[in-house]
Design a protein around this motif. Structure first.
Motif, short mmCIF file in Angstrom:
data_model
loop_
_atom_site.label_atom_id
_atom_site.label_comp_id
_atom_site.label_asym_id
_atom_site.label_seq_id
_atom_site.Cartn_x
_atom_site.Cartn_y
_atom_site.Cartn_z
N LEU A 175 0.83 -1.21 0.00
CA LEU A 175 0.00 0.00 0.00
C LEU A 175 0.86 1.26 0.00
O LEU A 175 1.90 1.33 0.66
CB LEU A 175 -0.92 0.02 1.22
CG LEU A 175 -1.99 -1.07 1.30
CD1 LEU A 175 -2.78 -0.92 2.59
CD2 LEU A 175 -2.92 -1.01 0.09
N ASP A 176 0.41 2.24 -0.72
CA ASP A 176 1.09 3.54 -0.78
C ASP A 176 0.32 4.52 0.11
O ASP A 176 -0.61 5.19 -0.33
CB ASP A 176 1.13 4.05 -2.22
CG ASP A 176 1.87 5.36 -2.35
OD1 ASP A 176 2.62 5.71 -1.41
OD2 ASP A 176 1.69 6.06 -3.37
N VAL A 177 0.72 4.57 1.38
CA VAL A 177 0.05 5.45 2.34
C VAL A 177 0.66 6.85 2.24
O VAL A 177 1.89 7.01 2.13
CB VAL A 177 0.21 4.91 3.77
CG1 VAL A 177 -0.41 5.88 4.78
CG2 VAL A 177 -0.43 3.54 3.89
N ARG A 178 -0.19 7.85 2.26
CA ARG A 178 0.29 9.24 2.24
C ARG A 178 0.47 9.70 3.69
O ARG A 178 -0.46 10.15 4.34
CB ARG A 178 -0.70 10.13 1.49
CG ARG A 178 -0.96 9.65 0.07
CD ARG A 178 -1.80 10.64 -0.72
NE ARG A 178 -2.38 10.03 -1.90
CZ ARG A 178 -3.15 10.68 -2.77
NH1 ARG A 178 -3.43 11.96 -2.58
NH2 ARG A 178 -3.67 10.05 -3.81
N TRP A 179 1.70 9.54 4.17
CA TRP A 179 2.01 9.84 5.56
C TRP A 179 2.08 11.34 5.78
O TRP A 179 2.40 12.11 4.88
CB TRP A 179 3.34 9.19 5.95
CG TRP A 179 3.34 7.70 5.80
CD1 TRP A 179 3.88 6.99 4.76
CD2 TRP A 179 2.73 6.76 6.67
NE1 TRP A 179 3.65 5.65 4.96
CE2 TRP A 179 2.94 5.47 6.11
CE3 TRP A 179 2.02 6.87 7.86
CZ2 TRP A 179 2.49 4.31 6.71
CZ3 TRP A 179 1.56 5.70 8.47
CH2 TRP A 179 1.79 4.44 7.90
N GLY A 180 1.82 11.74 7.03
CA GLY A 180 1.88 13.15 7.38
C GLY A 180 0.79 13.99 6.75
O GLY A 180 0.95 15.20 6.57
N GLN A 181 -0.35 13.35 6.42
CA GLN A 181 -1.45 14.04 5.77
C GLN A 181 -2.67 14.06 6.69
O GLN A 181 -3.61 13.28 6.52
CB GLN A 181 -1.81 13.36 4.44
CG GLN A 181 -0.66 13.34 3.44
CD GLN A 181 -0.39 14.72 2.88
OE1 GLN A 181 -1.28 15.41 2.41
NE2 GLN A 181 0.86 15.14 2.94
N GLY A 182 -2.64 14.92 7.69
CA GLY A 182 -3.76 15.04 8.60
C GLY A 182 -4.95 15.71 7.94
O GLY A 182 -4.80 16.64 7.14
N ALA A 242 -4.66 19.40 6.83
CA ALA A 242 -4.07 20.30 7.82
C ALA A 242 -3.10 21.28 7.20
O ALA A 242 -2.88 22.37 7.75
CB ALA A 242 -3.37 19.47 8.91
N ASP A 243 -2.52 20.93 6.06
CA ASP A 243 -1.56 21.83 5.41
C ASP A 243 -2.23 22.84 4.48
O ASP A 243 -1.56 23.59 3.77
CB ASP A 243 -0.50 21.04 4.65
CG ASP A 243 -1.09 20.18 3.52
OD1 ASP A 243 -2.32 20.27 3.28
OD2 ASP A 243 -0.33 19.43 2.90
N GLY A 244 -3.58 22.87 4.48
CA GLY A 244 -4.31 23.82 3.66
C GLY A 244 -4.77 23.29 2.32
O GLY A 244 -5.57 23.95 1.64
#
Length: 372
Positions: free
Chosen positions: A115-122, A139-141
């Motif tokens: 799986l290709d998880v998009r980490w750090g993507q709240g 969270a990053d807009g």
């Protein structure tokens, strides 16, 4: 037609959902607020039930790999009274695979696979009902649009408000968790006390449970009834102060039992929260929930199992269904609510008996479960 689908959260629910879709060559975006898989300690061990978590892994094509990693001997359970007397010493048969244990970290890595998880993507919010689908605010807009957003982001879900105004409430029971490392070498007496699986000691409105993980690691859980602010005059970051407080709380218990606390390292405060037993919502097109986001219940062996099976079932109905995404989700929710409601009643009643004014209630519950 392949729909644009996102799952928020990389716990057992979200990863099982994504792996089953992946098995059917169905694209899915997985978003996780943690910056990396090992950003947080993964927690303790899980027992995966034949008709729940193991069934989900079978749907994902991972059952054989799970069986190679799991610990059937970890099903063993010993129960003591506060004086240290052994009341029950249950051990599984050599061929018993009903509820084998697996470390959460091992399960996570097994499910992650390709799986290709998009980490750090709240995710901060989802907005259903827009012309082009469901709008996800990060969270990053950033913003991104999907046909279906699946909230598998746990007890304090950021997705839940899109379908339900309900929030978790405190059960009146608090857990404080600590750990023992290299227990067989460093604490052989405690290793023998715990055995191959778990040991539980029940007293008046409190309990101590120790559970083996792999590699000689043991998780210890002090459980007791207390107000939510019980620690108002205690610095939870002060290890020795927390240890002293717990030892006072369990004063008079057998010395070998208290050694589980005396030799613990760091202490983590975990008040137990739940959602209402029959938590449902009016269906919202384009958004649904899995696992703790949908039905947070006492941690008595059901939550992760239900979450994984729900993820697998929803993924299968999307990947192999006739194509009406909204109808597939609506039908799934009806099944999930009925099953989760039954389990929430069982676990809520179980918590009342395990942390009870009458320790005999915990023993009676164990006998009832083993008999079934």
């Amino acid at each position: 037609m392949r729909h644009r689908i996102a799952v928020i959260g990389s716990g057992p629910a979200g990863l099982t959902f994504a792996r089953v879709l992946h098995r059917h060559d169905y694209p899915v975006a997985v978003f996780e607020r943690d910056p990396a898989p090992d950003a947080r300690t993964p927690g303790g061990t899980l027992d995966l039930h034949e008709g729940l978590g193991q069934l989900a892994l079978d749907k994902a094509g991972l059952l054989a790999e799970f069986q190679a990693l799991s610990r059937p001997e970890g099903q063993a359970m010993r129960i003591l009274d506060a004086a240290g007397n052994v009341l029950r010493d249950w051990r599984p048969r050599p061929d018993d695979r009903a509820n084998p244990e697996i470390d959460r970290g091992q399960l996570r890595d097994l499910l992650l696979g390709p799986l290709d998880v998009r980490w750090g993507q709240g995710v901060t919010q989802v907005v259903p009902g827009t012309r082009d689908g469901v709008l996800v605010h990060f969270a990053d807009g950033r913003q991104e649009m999907f046909d279906l957003v699946v909230g598998a982001d746990g007890a304090w879900s950021r997705i839940r408000p899109a379908v339900s105004s309900v929030t978790p409430h405190y059960t009146g029971v608090t857990l404080v968790e600590t750990s023992l490392d290299d227990v067989d070498t460093r604490h052989p007496d405690l290793a023998r006390l715990i055995g191959d699986g778990s040991v539980a000691v029940y007293g008046v409105n409190r309990a101590l449970v120790a559970q083996r993980n792999s590699g000689g690691h043991v998780k210890v859980y002090a459980q007791y009834r207390a107000p939510l602010d019980w620690h108002a005059n205690l610095d939870l970051a002060d290890v020795e102060a927390v240890r002293s407080s717990l030892l006072a709380l369990f004063d008079g218990w057998a010395a070998p039992v208290l050694d589980l606390l005396r030799h613990g390292t760091a202490f983590v405060h975990r008040p137990l929260y739940v959602l209402p037993v029959s938590h449902t919502w009016t269906h919202v097109s384009g958004v649904t929930l899995l696992g703790d986001a949908a039905h947070l219940m006492p941690p008595l062996g059901a939550g992760a199992n239900l979450a994984m099976l729900e993820g697998a079932e929803l993924a299968e109905s999307i990947a192999t269904g006739p194509g009406d995404l909204d109808e597939a989700v609506r039908a799934f929710e009806e099944r999930m609510w009925a099953r989760a409601g039954r389990w929430a009643k069982i676990t809520t009643a179980g918590l009342e008996r395990l942390v009870s004014p009458d320790p005999a209630e915990a023993l009676a519950l164990f006998d009832q479960v083993q008999a079934s």
